[in-house]
Design a protein around this motif. Structure first.
Motif, PDB file in Angstrom:
ATOM      1  N   GLY A 179       0.812  -1.208  -0.009  1.00 23.82           N
ATOM      2  CA  GLY A 179       0.041  -0.132  -0.065  1.00 23.82           C
ATOM      3  C   GLY A 179       0.866   1.262   0.074  1.00 23.82           C
ATOM      4  O   GLY A 179       0.236   2.343  -0.629  1.00 23.82           O
ATOM      5  N   ILE A 180       1.811   1.289   0.649  1.00 20.53           N
ATOM      6  CA  ILE A 180       2.976   2.396   0.744  1.00 20.53           C
ATOM      7  C   ILE A 180       3.521   2.575  -0.586  1.00 20.53           C
ATOM      8  O   ILE A 180       3.568   3.681  -0.958  1.00 20.53           O
ATOM      9  CB  ILE A 180       3.984   2.276   1.954  1.00 20.53           C
ATOM     10  CG1 ILE A 180       3.464   2.155   3.288  1.00 20.53           C
ATOM     11  CG2 ILE A 180       5.116   3.423   1.840  1.00 20.53           C
ATOM     12  CD1 ILE A 180       4.211   1.682   4.396  1.00 20.53           C
ATOM     13  N   TYR A 181       3.864   1.447  -1.033  1.00 19.18           N
ATOM     14  CA  TYR A 181       4.371   1.734  -2.624  1.00 19.18           C
ATOM     15  C   TYR A 181       3.425   1.966  -3.316  1.00 19.18           C
ATOM     16  O   TYR A 181       3.664   2.879  -4.442  1.00 19.18           O
ATOM     17  CB  TYR A 181       4.710   0.104  -3.055  1.00 19.18           C
ATOM     18  CG  TYR A 181       5.205  -0.159  -4.447  1.00 19.18           C
ATOM     19  CD1 TYR A 181       6.545   0.503  -5.071  1.00 19.18           C
ATOM     20  CD2 TYR A 181       4.426  -0.506  -5.528  1.00 19.18           C
ATOM     21  CE1 TYR A 181       6.517   0.371  -6.455  1.00 19.18           C
ATOM     22  CE2 TYR A 181       4.584  -0.769  -6.652  1.00 19.18           C
ATOM     23  CZ  TYR A 181       5.792  -0.017  -7.193  1.00 19.18           C
ATOM     24  OH  TYR A 181       6.036  -0.291  -8.528  1.00 19.18           O
ATOM     25  N   ALA A 182       2.243   1.689  -3.427  1.00 22.47           N
ATOM     26  CA  ALA A 182       1.242   2.183  -4.293  1.00 22.47           C
ATOM     27  C   ALA A 182       0.940   3.543  -4.033  1.00 22.47           C
ATOM     28  O   ALA A 182       0.470   4.267  -5.415  1.00 22.47           O
ATOM     29  CB  ALA A 182      -0.218   1.226  -4.254  1.00 22.47           C
ATOM     30  N   SER A 183       1.235   4.107  -2.962  1.00 19.13           N
ATOM     31  CA  SER A 183       1.047   5.428  -2.715  1.00 19.13           C
ATOM     32  C   SER A 183       2.147   6.414  -3.235  1.00 19.13           C
ATOM     33  O   SER A 183       2.114   7.485  -3.541  1.00 19.13           O
ATOM     34  CB  SER A 183       0.749   5.936  -1.267  1.00 19.13           C
ATOM     35  OG  SER A 183       1.764   5.761  -0.540  1.00 19.13           O
ATOM     36  N   LYS A 184       3.366   5.552  -3.206  1.00 15.50           N
ATOM     37  CA  LYS A 184       4.790   6.371  -3.621  1.00 15.50           C
ATOM     38  C   LYS A 184       5.055   6.365  -5.152  1.00 15.50           C
ATOM     39  O   LYS A 184       5.643   6.918  -5.611  1.00 15.50           O
ATOM     40  CB  LYS A 184       5.783   5.836  -2.759  1.00 15.50           C
ATOM     41  CG  LYS A 184       5.720   6.562  -1.329  1.00 15.50           C
ATOM     42  CD  LYS A 184       7.084   5.842  -0.602  1.00 15.50           C
ATOM     43  CE  LYS A 184       6.962   6.770   0.804  1.00 15.50           C
ATOM     44  NZ  LYS A 184       8.330   7.252   1.220  1.00 15.50           N
TER      45      LYS A 184
END
Length: 105
Positions: free
Chosen positions: A19-24
């Motif tokens: 999820g963090i990857y998808a936001s960054k």
């Protein structure tokens, strides 16, 4: 000559990290010319072990693919993808029109 980046997700280890990857990851796209061709849609494994998903990105050339992948913004996102799952990633150069006209498999 076009180049392609292929990511294969074999296994999810940490959905929060993904999820963090998808936001960054979108921040890493700025200033780079790429076209998503497939993004973790329905797939069918026809050879080898099963996978969870596949992404295919098209770039104008290998230099642009490398510039995107190794950019500071994408590297910041990448650490979260690698914490979130087991992936394979490949950069491959495409064929020119001249090469495809006579291509035989």
């Amino acid at each position: 000559m076009s180049a392609y980046v292929v990511f294969i997700r074999e296994k999810t280890n940490n959905i929060e990290e993904l999820g963090i990857y998808a936001s960054k990851a979108p921040v890493g796209l700025a200033g780079h010319s790429l076209k998503p061709l497939a993004m973790y849609g329905t797939h069918e494994v026809i050879e080898g072990p099963d996978v969870e998903g596949v992404a295919v990105l098209e770039f104008p050339n290998m230099e642009e693919a490398k510039a995107w992948y190794y950019s500071p913004a994408y590297q910041d996102a990448l650490q979260h993808r690698l914490k979130g799952g087991i992936y394979r990633g490949v950069m491959v150069e495409g064929l020119s029109k001249f090469e495809t006209d006579g291509c035989k498999i």
